[in-house]
Design a protein around this motif. Structure first.
Motif, PDB file in Angstrom:
ATOM      1  N   ARG A 187       1.454  24.276 -31.549  1.00 17.05           N
ATOM      2  CA  ARG A 187       2.174  23.001 -31.637  1.00 17.05           C
ATOM      3  C   ARG A 187       3.626  23.128 -31.186  1.00 17.05           C
ATOM      4  O   ARG A 187       4.096  22.326 -30.360  1.00 17.05           O
ATOM      5  CB  ARG A 187       2.114  22.484 -33.078  1.00 17.05           C
ATOM      6  CG  ARG A 187       2.879  21.177 -33.296  1.00 17.05           C
ATOM      7  CD  ARG A 187       2.823  20.737 -34.754  1.00 17.05           C
ATOM      8  NE  ARG A 187       3.511  19.484 -34.939  1.00 17.05           N
ATOM      9  CZ  ARG A 187       4.840  19.365 -35.097  1.00 17.05           C
ATOM     10  NH1 ARG A 187       5.599  20.453 -35.090  1.00 17.05           N
ATOM     11  NH2 ARG A 187       5.390  18.174 -35.266  1.00 17.05           N
ATOM     12  N   GLU A 188       4.346  24.084 -31.723  1.00 17.77           N
ATOM     13  CA  GLU A 188       5.764  24.207 -31.400  1.00 17.77           C
ATOM     14  C   GLU A 188       5.969  24.533 -29.926  1.00 17.77           C
ATOM     15  O   GLU A 188       6.878  24.000 -29.279  1.00 17.77           O
ATOM     16  CB  GLU A 188       6.413  25.269 -32.291  1.00 17.77           C
ATOM     17  CG  GLU A 188       6.381  24.928 -33.766  1.00 17.77           C
ATOM     18  CD  GLU A 188       6.980  23.556 -34.056  1.00 17.77           C
ATOM     19  OE1 GLU A 188       8.023  23.230 -33.451  1.00 17.77           O
ATOM     20  OE2 GLU A 188       6.412  22.824 -34.884  1.00 17.77           O
ATOM     21  N   ARG A 189       5.135  25.401 -29.403  1.00 13.85           N
ATOM     22  CA  ARG A 189       5.250  25.762 -27.998  1.00 13.85           C
ATOM     23  C   ARG A 189       4.901  24.574 -27.110  1.00 13.85           C
ATOM     24  O   ARG A 189       5.555  24.325 -26.080  1.00 13.85           O
ATOM     25  CB  ARG A 189       4.339  26.950 -27.692  1.00 13.85           C
ATOM     26  CG  ARG A 189       4.325  27.380 -26.229  1.00 13.85           C
ATOM     27  CD  ARG A 189       5.693  27.756 -25.746  1.00 13.85           C
ATOM     28  NE  ARG A 189       5.675  28.174 -24.346  1.00 13.85           N
ATOM     29  CZ  ARG A 189       6.718  28.131 -23.543  1.00 13.85           C
ATOM     30  NH1 ARG A 189       7.901  27.713 -23.994  1.00 13.85           N
ATOM     31  NH2 ARG A 189       6.618  28.516 -22.288  1.00 13.85           N
ATOM     32  N   ALA A 190       3.884  23.808 -27.501  1.00 14.05           N
ATOM     33  CA  ALA A 190       3.498  22.625 -26.721  1.00 14.05           C
ATOM     34  C   ALA A 190       4.637  21.618 -26.670  1.00 14.05           C
ATOM     35  O   ALA A 190       4.938  21.046 -25.608  1.00 14.05           O
ATOM     36  CB  ALA A 190       2.250  21.990 -27.324  1.00 14.05           C
ATOM     37  N   LEU A 191       5.305  21.386 -27.797  1.00 13.62           N
ATOM     38  CA  LEU A 191       6.425  20.450 -27.820  1.00 13.62           C
ATOM     39  C   LEU A 191       7.574  20.953 -26.946  1.00 13.62           C
ATOM     40  O   LEU A 191       8.230  20.166 -26.252  1.00 13.62           O
ATOM     41  CB  LEU A 191       6.912  20.240 -29.258  1.00 13.62           C
ATOM     42  CG  LEU A 191       5.987  19.412 -30.157  1.00 13.62           C
ATOM     43  CD1 LEU A 191       6.479  19.454 -31.598  1.00 13.62           C
ATOM     44  CD2 LEU A 191       5.912  17.965 -29.675  1.00 13.62           C
ATOM     45  N   ALA A 192       7.800  22.266 -26.973  1.00  9.15           N
ATOM     46  CA  ALA A 192       8.859  22.832 -26.133  1.00  9.15           C
ATOM     47  C   ALA A 192       8.537  22.665 -24.652  1.00  9.15           C
ATOM     48  O   ALA A 192       9.413  22.343 -23.837  1.00  9.15           O
ATOM     49  CB  ALA A 192       9.054  24.309 -26.475  1.00  9.15           C
ATOM     50  N   ILE A 193       7.276  22.864 -24.283  1.00  5.91           N
ATOM     51  CA  ILE A 193       6.862  22.689 -22.889  1.00  5.91           C
ATOM     52  C   ILE A 193       7.043  21.243 -22.461  1.00  5.91           C
ATOM     53  O   ILE A 193       7.507  20.955 -21.347  1.00  5.91           O
ATOM     54  CB  ILE A 193       5.400  23.125 -22.710  1.00  5.91           C
ATOM     55  CG1 ILE A 193       5.263  24.649 -22.885  1.00  5.91           C
ATOM     56  CG2 ILE A 193       4.859  22.705 -21.347  1.00  5.91           C
ATOM     57  CD1 ILE A 193       3.837  25.135 -22.924  1.00  5.91           C
TER      58      ILE A 193
ATOM     59  N   GLY B 196       1.926  20.330 -21.636  1.00  9.20           N
ATOM     60  CA  GLY B 196       2.017  20.790 -23.010  1.00  9.20           C
ATOM     61  C   GLY B 196       0.685  20.929 -23.717  1.00  9.20           C
ATOM     62  O   GLY B 196       0.490  21.848 -24.519  1.00  9.20           O
ATOM     63  N   LEU B 197      -0.251  20.023 -23.422  1.00  4.79           N
ATOM     64  CA  LEU B 197      -1.476  19.961 -24.216  1.00  4.79           C
ATOM     65  C   LEU B 197      -2.684  20.644 -23.583  1.00  4.79           C
ATOM     66  O   LEU B 197      -3.637  20.971 -24.299  1.00  4.79           O
ATOM     67  CB  LEU B 197      -1.839  18.500 -24.509  1.00  4.79           C
ATOM     68  CG  LEU B 197      -0.834  17.716 -25.356  1.00  4.79           C
ATOM     69  CD1 LEU B 197      -1.374  16.336 -25.660  1.00  4.79           C
ATOM     70  CD2 LEU B 197      -0.524  18.449 -26.651  1.00  4.79           C
TER      71      LEU B 197
ATOM     72  N   ARG C 276      -4.669  16.177 -33.455  1.00  6.62           N
ATOM     73  CA  ARG C 276      -5.144  17.556 -33.608  1.00  6.62           C
ATOM     74  C   ARG C 276      -4.127  18.578 -33.125  1.00  6.62           C
ATOM     75  O   ARG C 276      -3.901  19.599 -33.774  1.00  6.62           O
ATOM     76  CB  ARG C 276      -6.464  17.725 -32.854  1.00  6.62           C
ATOM     77  CG  ARG C 276      -7.101  19.105 -33.050  1.00  6.62           C
ATOM     78  CD  ARG C 276      -8.476  19.166 -32.426  1.00  6.62           C
ATOM     79  NE  ARG C 276      -8.439  19.097 -30.967  1.00  6.62           N
ATOM     80  CZ  ARG C 276      -8.789  18.038 -30.261  1.00  6.62           C
ATOM     81  NH1 ARG C 276      -9.198  16.935 -30.860  1.00  6.62           N
ATOM     82  NH2 ARG C 276      -8.719  18.055 -28.938  1.00  6.62           N
ATOM     83  N   ARG C 277      -3.484  18.299 -32.001  1.00 11.86           N
ATOM     84  CA  ARG C 277      -2.589  19.286 -31.398  1.00 11.86           C
ATOM     85  C   ARG C 277      -1.148  19.182 -31.888  1.00 11.86           C
ATOM     86  O   ARG C 277      -0.459  20.192 -32.026  1.00 11.86           O
ATOM     87  CB  ARG C 277      -2.611  19.144 -29.871  1.00 11.86           C
ATOM     88  CG  ARG C 277      -3.951  19.480 -29.227  1.00 11.86           C
ATOM     89  CD  ARG C 277      -4.292  20.970 -29.381  1.00 11.86           C
ATOM     90  NE  ARG C 277      -3.229  21.832 -28.897  1.00 11.86           N
ATOM     91  CZ  ARG C 277      -3.035  22.138 -27.609  1.00 11.86           C
ATOM     92  NH1 ARG C 277      -3.861  21.641 -26.683  1.00 11.86           N
ATOM     93  NH2 ARG C 277      -2.044  22.927 -27.252  1.00 11.86           N
ATOM     94  N   LEU C 278      -0.662  17.943 -32.102  1.00 11.56           N
ATOM     95  CA  LEU C 278       0.751  17.754 -32.415  1.00 11.56           C
ATOM     96  C   LEU C 278       1.003  17.139 -33.784  1.00 11.56           C
ATOM     97  O   LEU C 278       2.115  17.225 -34.299  1.00 11.56           O
ATOM     98  CB  LEU C 278       1.420  16.871 -31.355  1.00 11.56           C
ATOM     99  CG  LEU C 278       1.339  17.339 -29.896  1.00 11.56           C
ATOM    100  CD1 LEU C 278       2.042  16.329 -28.987  1.00 11.56           C
ATOM    101  CD2 LEU C 278       1.953  18.717 -29.742  1.00 11.56           C
ATOM    102  N   GLY C 279       0.013  16.476 -34.352  1.00 10.03           N
ATOM    103  CA  GLY C 279       0.224  15.790 -35.617  1.00 10.03           C
ATOM    104  C   GLY C 279       0.899  14.441 -35.470  1.00 10.03           C
ATOM    105  O   GLY C 279       1.326  13.836 -36.452  1.00 10.03           O
TER     106      GLY C 279
END
Length: 258
Positions: A100-106, A93-94, A228-231
């Motif tokens: 952010r949204e795509r990373a969480l989905a991955i 994901g990172l 930074r990436r996800l909060g």
């Protein structure tokens, strides 16, 4: 004391494949976050058998590399690869260029990608290599290092969980109840204390300084990336924290054990 024992048993049922004790779950449900101070103790329990296997295989004349590989794989089996799964998902994901949204989905996708596969391979290689380096100097030191790294890294994981808000409301780490900052600090302190008791008598006072310092640096780096990436943090990110700080702890012990 009985309350803390129940806390250890509840945390063990979540973090490992060790048999669950129904008596620990009697009464009102307890959020897992309240059991965070028990995480380092669970790490020591999970690593006890692999540490004994490591020491025994080395005593029987098996090479440090082969013995370390057996011990690490046994530890992975006893924890159900829970944290390895988190590391793989977090890397997928990172480490791309997803928002952010795509990373969480991955990270929620059960399939593993290139970054995840490489992260898992790297984690196994580094843990085995650092343990083997320690084992070449002392079988006892290697066995205690395995237990200490499992202990300290789970304290670091609990601390990160308490320090950041959930980046995925409704996700696993959010549903089970985030620990308070105080509980996170207690978990980190217990992890450091237990790891030091295990390693300082054999590896020297350097084991009190370098391994936790390296683990703290890695944990701070990961915290910065997550903010930074996800909060915030997710369950997968907490697993990644455990894996990365365990590697750092073993590196520190490999450097101070002679």
């Amino acid at each position: 004391m009985i309350r803390f024992v129940h806390s250890v048993l509840r945390a063990s049922a979540f973090l490992t494949r060790l048999p669950a004790m129904p008596a620990a779950f009697a009464g009102p449900a307890v959020p897992l976050g309240r059991d965070a101070p028990a995480f380092p103790v669970v790490g020591a329990l999970a690593a006890a058998l692999p540490a004994l296997v490591l020491a025994g295989l080395l005593a029987l004349g098996l090479t440090p590399l082969a013995a370390s590989a057996c011990a690490v794989l046994l530890l992975v089996a006893l924890t159900g690869a829970l944290h390895e799964d988190g590391l793989g998902d977090t890397a997928d994901g990172l480490f791309g260029h997803a928002d952010r949204e795509r990373a969480l989905a991955i990270m929620k996708d059960s399939r593993i990608g290139t970054y995840g596969a490489l992260a898992l391979i790297g984690s196994l290689i580094l843990r085995v290599a650092f343990l083997a380096a320690i084992g070449s100097a002392s079988g006892l030191a290697a066995a205690l290092a395995l237990a200490a790294a499992a202990t300290g890294s789970r304290g670091a994981m609990a601390f990160l969980w308490s320090a950041l808000p959930s980046a995925d409301p409704g996700g696993l780490a959010d549903r089970v109840g985030r620990p308070s900052p105080a509980r996170g600090r207690i978990a980190a302190a217990i992890g450091l204390a237990l790891a030091s008791v295990l390693t300082v008598p054999v590896s020297g006072w350097g084991a009190l300084i370098l391994p936790p310092a390296l683990a703290a640096l890695v944990g701070l780096w990961l915290r910065g990336v997550l903010v930074r990436r996800l909060g915030g943090q997710t369950g997968d990110a907490l697993g990644a924290c455990q894996q990365l700080t365990e590697i750092a702890w073993l590196l520190g012990l490999a450097l101070v054990t002679r």
